[in-house]
Design a protein around this motif. Structure first.
Motif, PDB file in Angstrom:
ATOM      1  N   PHE A   1      -7.428  -4.504   7.019  1.00 34.59           N
ATOM      2  CA  PHE A   1      -6.209  -3.705   6.891  1.00 34.59           C
ATOM      3  C   PHE A   1      -6.247  -2.718   5.727  1.00 34.59           C
ATOM      4  N   ASN A   2      -7.382  -2.557   5.078  1.00 38.12           N
ATOM      5  CA  ASN A   2      -7.421  -1.663   3.917  1.00 38.12           C
ATOM      6  C   ASN A   2      -7.051  -0.237   4.296  1.00 38.12           C
ATOM      7  N   GLU A   3      -7.502   0.220   5.458  1.00 38.65           N
ATOM      8  CA  GLU A   3      -7.178   1.582   5.905  1.00 38.65           C
ATOM      9  C   GLU A   3      -5.685   1.721   6.163  1.00 38.65           C
ATOM     10  N   TYR A   4      -5.098   0.737   6.845  1.00 46.59           N
ATOM     11  CA  TYR A   4      -3.654   0.790   7.128  1.00 46.59           C
ATOM     12  C   TYR A   4      -2.836   0.658   5.837  1.00 46.59           C
ATOM     13  N   ALA A   5      -3.392  -0.038   4.846  1.00 43.12           N
ATOM     14  CA  ALA A   5      -2.702  -0.232   3.569  1.00 43.12           C
ATOM     15  C   ALA A   5      -3.017   0.884   2.580  1.00 43.12           C
ATOM     16  N   LEU A   6      -3.578   1.979   3.074  1.00 43.27           N
ATOM     17  CA  LEU A   6      -3.840   3.178   2.264  1.00 43.27           C
ATOM     18  C   LEU A   6      -4.764   2.885   1.083  1.00 43.27           C
ATOM     19  N   GLY A   7      -5.720   1.983   1.310  1.00 45.58           N
ATOM     20  CA  GLY A   7      -6.708   1.678   0.277  1.00 45.58           C
ATOM     21  C   GLY A   7      -6.209   0.746  -0.809  1.00 45.58           C
ATOM     22  N   LEU A   8      -5.207  -0.051  -0.508  1.00 44.16           N
ATOM     23  CA  LEU A   8      -4.621  -0.954  -1.511  1.00 44.16           C
ATOM     24  C   LEU A   8      -5.674  -1.834  -2.173  1.00 44.16           C
TER      25      LEU A   8
ATOM     26  N   GLY B   1      10.592  12.025  -2.623  1.00 45.82           N
ATOM     27  CA  GLY B   1      10.253  12.544  -1.305  1.00 45.82           C
ATOM     28  C   GLY B   1       9.165  13.589  -1.359  1.00 45.82           C
ATOM     29  N   ARG B   2       9.235  14.432  -2.348  1.00 47.60           N
ATOM     30  CA  ARG B   2       8.185  15.459  -2.495  1.00 47.60           C
ATOM     31  C   ARG B   2       6.853  14.819  -2.864  1.00 47.60           C
ATOM     32  N   HIS B   3       6.916  13.780  -3.701  1.00 43.62           N
ATOM     33  CA  HIS B   3       5.681  13.079  -4.053  1.00 43.62           C
ATOM     34  C   HIS B   3       5.102  12.400  -2.819  1.00 43.62           C
ATOM     35  N   LEU B   4       5.986  11.855  -2.000  1.00 45.79           N
ATOM     36  CA  LEU B   4       5.575  11.185  -0.774  1.00 45.79           C
ATOM     37  C   LEU B   4       4.910  12.151   0.195  1.00 45.79           C
TER      38      LEU B   4
ATOM     39  N   GLY C   1       0.807  -1.212   0.000  1.00 43.50           N
ATOM     40  CA  GLY C   1       0.000   0.000   0.000  1.00 43.50           C
ATOM     41  C   GLY C   1       0.839   1.260   0.000  1.00 43.50           C
ATOM     42  N   ALA C   2       2.040   1.197   0.591  1.00 42.32           N
ATOM     43  CA  ALA C   2       2.923   2.362   0.608  1.00 42.32           C
ATOM     44  C   ALA C   2       3.329   2.769  -0.798  1.00 42.32           C
ATOM     45  N   GLY C   3       3.311   1.829  -1.735  1.00 38.11           N
ATOM     46  CA  GLY C   3       3.643   2.161  -3.118  1.00 38.11           C
ATOM     47  C   GLY C   3       2.666   3.130  -3.750  1.00 38.11           C
ATOM     48  N   LEU C   4       1.464   3.229  -3.193  1.00 42.45           N
ATOM     49  CA  LEU C   4       0.472   4.168  -3.721  1.00 42.45           C
ATOM     50  C   LEU C   4       0.873   5.620  -3.467  1.00 42.45           C
ATOM     51  N   ARG C   5       1.743   5.868  -2.502  1.00 39.20           N
ATOM     52  CA  ARG C   5       2.177   7.224  -2.195  1.00 39.20           C
ATOM     53  C   ARG C   5       3.355   7.668  -3.046  1.00 39.20           C
TER      54      ARG C   5
END
Length: 847
Positions: A564-571, A694-697, A537-541
């Protein structure tokens, strides 16, 4: 005038059957493993190929039930079948080479149609497995025809032959599970089985050529038994009741094997060794059951009464196993916790024997005793062939039905109870019309199974005092649960294998951020293993366009999507992400898609099958699936590997990728993780890529300080392993043929747990970091050549901080302070890195 040669002694013929059983299990273990590598380790692919193999055995039994009584020289024909098994086994290599070539286009065409792809895999498996399996299925009917003929002694002699053949199978399972692949590699082990088949085939062919006719049609009897001849052209039929009993016994026996294996999965290391132990004990029990049937065949008691009695015993044995298991493990505690390797094996073996052997003997006595009842139904080859065909067909149904229906519908304990009930019902049916008194025993068993001896009250998941069970799922791959602990959620598989937790969210996200921050364009990402989904999910950021996540266990995906969808940023709901229940290694092999980064989760090397994703063959496939500038990220839990496994993985990766860089996943002192990042043509690390990502993150905020982005990223860089290969010790690499890790890691794991070996942490990890940065310092590291001197100091700062923290952890406080002071001087801002935490997204081995 031709003089007929004396028949071979019975012990020679039984020796052939023992070797035949030995070779057949070696073949089966190796075939299933190789086809798993090609078709994937999903439960459906594995079950499909196993069904094809068993189907071949059933077909062979059916064909030679017709052919054996008509064979002019059954021993010679038996030898021809064994030679055929060996030759078709040798052709297996060339066929697998061809299949490897056609599999990728096949997967590309059918990848989005799983059902059709599974059918195609089974068709391919049939081409490899059916010829030798069909020939194997005919060996026992032919040998029984030669030894017994129409003498009417199948009950006494046939049970002996079946028991010896099964005992050979147990020995083959033991050799294939413990020694042959470790000593000789898989190809060498396969060669042993081929040579064994060709040897007994050639000797049988020679001996059989000296016997011009059927034993019962000559004056020379291979078995000197009291003859009760039937006509050579007997048309007597095997009763439908016997056919049904043969099929039912196979179905129930294989159902119990699946259930008993699942039962022990909850409390074992689950390595290649422990799975082999369960299989060996099960086969040994079936062999002993055949000898029990032989004893009963010598009595004068009514055969149908004996059969009903044996089925009742099988039901009692099946029903007893949950209670024996639960008490032996003290409520599903880890078996053999804290014991070194040899003692651990003893604990597993003795525990499995105590729980499974006697019930297995009862279960294993049923089918062989059917030979006693059917011995007047025709010639030995016909009877044994037909009954074994039905028994094997029932076994296919039982294994598939249990793995894919019963476990998910009823759970483990009720499924065992259901099989016990079926044995009791079958015993009632068999006893009906033969003995009303005998019917009382299975009826009593039915009543006990429904009332007092009901195992369904046992929990499916063992919980710690601080845990609360939120949900659990039973599937063909294991028991998956979501538990709540200290206001955090975690996913567990089979009680003791934790896939991560919401409390480790930042730590798990870093397994994406750390290796991808320096990547110039992380747009197409592939994740090998899902865990909780937080890492993927972190890859979405990041500036990703497509994320593919593969997970072997479908129920893990269900758990992740629900909790875990919320923790996975909606993966699980994001249109950029695709989460699929597939074998990640197989998906890469079958698909022609290419990726900017392939990230392998924290796989624990001692678990069965995990070595496949550490092999050179897999790394080579992954390398070919990388886009220009792409990277392969291999995360390693250093607290679950010794130096043996770590350096084996490192050597293997270096053998495939020209560039291998090392990144920390954290600064933990007790449970550190490390990433080996392999690439073919990656450019030197660029500060601009880190700043852009980093800026995208940060959501594109313009005020993000560039120095801060470098200062929070570069300390995680540990060094350039490809430029420091002089520090890598000589040793083997891990390949599909030479699976070093599969057989070494379980031993290291148990010895480290017992304090007889050391994990790759503390002093060993400190020495590794020292050697790495000394061999290729940041100022001469070509990967860092585009960084200015100030940025390179951040790398030294990370080294100083981590070494200082670990030295402090092991009690060397004065030296630790020196490095911690160096860290402060090298970093222009105050920054604190965590040195301990909830843990990583792969393992929590709670013993």
């Amino acid at each position: 005038m031709t003089t007929q040669q004396p028949s071979p002694p019975l012990f020679i013929l039984l020796g052939f059957l023992f070797i035949s059983g030995f070779a057949s299990l070696v073949y089966q273990v190796l075939w299933m493993r190789e086809l798993t590598l090609l078709f994937g380790a999903t439960s459906y692919a594995t079950a499909g190929t196993l069904a094809v193999f068993f189907g071949g055995l059933a077909i062979g039994g059916a064909i030679w039930s017709y052919r054996a009584p008509r064979a002019a020289q059954p021993l010679k024909e038996y030898g021809m079948l064994e030679i055929g098994v060996g030759l078709s086994g040798a052709l297996y290599f060339s066929l697998m080479f061809v299949y490897a070539g056609v599999y990728t286009p096949l997967h590309e065409a059918l990848g989005d149609m799983p059902a059709l792809l599974l059918i195609a895999k089974m068709v391919l498996a049939a081409g490899v497995l059916l010829p030798p399996a069909i020939l194997m299925g005919g060996t026992l009917p032919l040998m029984s025809q030669y030894v017994v003929g129409a003498s009417g002694s199948l009950g006494r002699v046939g049970t002996l032959m079946y028991g010896i053949n099964t005992l050979g199978a147990a020995s083959g399972a033991l050799a294939a599970g413990f020694w042959l692949p470790a000593w000789l590699g898989f190809y060498g082990a396969y060669l042993v089985a081929i040579v064994a088949s060709l040897f007994i085939g050639a000797v049988s062919w020679v001996l059989g050529s000296r016997q011009p006719g059927l034993a019962f049609n000559t004056s020379v009897q291979p078995m000197r038994v009291k003859s009760q001849p039937t006509s050579r052209h007997s048309v007597s039929l095997i009763s439908p009741k016997l056919i049904a009993a043969a099929a039912a016994s196979g179905m129930f026996a294989l159902a119990l094997e699946v259930l008993w294996t699942r039962m022990f999965q909850q409390v074992l290391q689950n390595s290649v060794y422990t799975f082999s132990i369960i299989l060996v004990i099960f086969l040994a029990a079936l062999s002993a059951g055949a000898f029990v049937a032989k004893l009963f065949a010598r009595t004068g008691i009514s055969p149908w009464k004996v059969l009903a009695f044996l089925m009742t015993l099988a039901g009692i044995g099946a029903l007893a196993t949950p209670f024996l298991f639960y008490n032996l493990t003290d409520g599903m505690r880890y078996l053999g916790a804290g014991e070194q390797w040899s003692l651990y094996l003893f604990s597993v073996f003795s525990g499995a024997v105590l729980v499974l052997f006697l019930p297995g003997v009862a279960v294993g006595s049923v089918f062989p005793y059917l030979l006693r009842i059917a011995e007047r139904s025709g010639e030995a080859g016909k009877v044994l062939g037909r009954l074994s065909a039905m028994n094997t067909t029932g076994a296919i149904v039982g294994s598939l039905l249990t793995g894919f229906v019963l476990l998910s519908a009823f759970g483990l304990w009720r499924s065992v109870q259901l099989i016990a009930l079926m044995y009791f019902l079958l015993a009632v049916w068999i006893a009906f019309g033969n003995s009303r008194l005998l019917m009382a025993a299975p009826v009593l068993g039915l009543i006990l199974a429904i009332t007092i001896a009901d195992p369904s009250g046992f929990p499916d998941v063992r919980l710690k005092k601080s845990e609360n069970l939120l949900a659990s799922w039973e599937g063909p791959d294991g028991t998956v649960s979501v538990v709540e602990r200290k206001e955090s959620l975690r996913i567990k598989v089979n009680n003791f294998y934790a896939l991560g937790s919401s409390a480790a969210m930042e730590h798990e996200q870093n397994q994406t951020y750390i290796p991808l921050m320096p990547h110039p364009s992380p747009e197409h990402l592939f994740y090998l293993g899902m865990g909780t989904g937080i890492t993927a999910g972190a890859g979405l950021r990041l500036p990703s366009k497509e994320i593919t996540v593969t997970e072997l266990i479908p129920e893990v995906i269900t758990a992740g999507a629900e909790y875990f969808n919320e923790y996975a940023l909606g993966l699980f709901t994001n249109e950029r992400a695709r989460v699929i229940a597939r074998d990640g290694r197989n998906e890469l092999r079958g698909s022609a898609k290419q990726y900017d980064a392939i990230l392998a989760d924290l796989f624990i090397p001692w678990r069965a099958g995990v070595g496949n994703v550490y092999s050179r063959d897999h790394y080579a496939t992954a390398r070919d699936r990388l886009r220009p500038g792409g990277i392969y990220v291999q995360w390693i839990p250093l607290y679950q590997v010794t130096d043996i496994e770590f350096w084996t993985i490192a050597r293997t990766l270096l053998d495939v990728f020209p560039q291998v860089h090392v990144w920390r996943g954290d600064f933990y002192v007790d449970k550190p993780i490390l990433a080996l990042v392999g690439s073919v043509d990656a450019e030197p690390l660029s500060a601009s890529a880190i700043i852009r990502n980093g800026r995208h993150l940060s959501g594109g905020r313009p005020g993000v300080n560039q120095t801060t982005l470098l200062a929070v990223t570069l300390p995680f860089y540990a060094g350039n392993l490809s430029e420091s290969q002089e520090i890598v010790p000589k040793g083997p690499i891990h390949t599909d043929n030479n699976p070093v890790i599969d057989y070494q890691a379980p031993i290291s794991h148990r010895n480290a747990r017992a304090g007889k070996a050391n994990w790759f942490i503390d002093k060993q990890f400190i020495d590794f970091l020292d050697q790495l940065i000394t061999a290729t310092p940041p100022n001469i590291d070509p990967y860092l050549s585009r960084l200015d001197p100030a940025a390179r100091k951040f790398v030294l700062a990370g080294f100083s901080y981590h070494k200082g923290a670990m030295l402090e952890h092991i009690g060397q406080k004065e030296e630790a302070q020196y490095y911690l002071n160096s860290f402060v001087k090298l970093l222009p801002m105050r920054m604190d890195f965590k040195t301990t935490g909830e843990g990583s997204s792969a393992i929590e081995q709670a013993e």
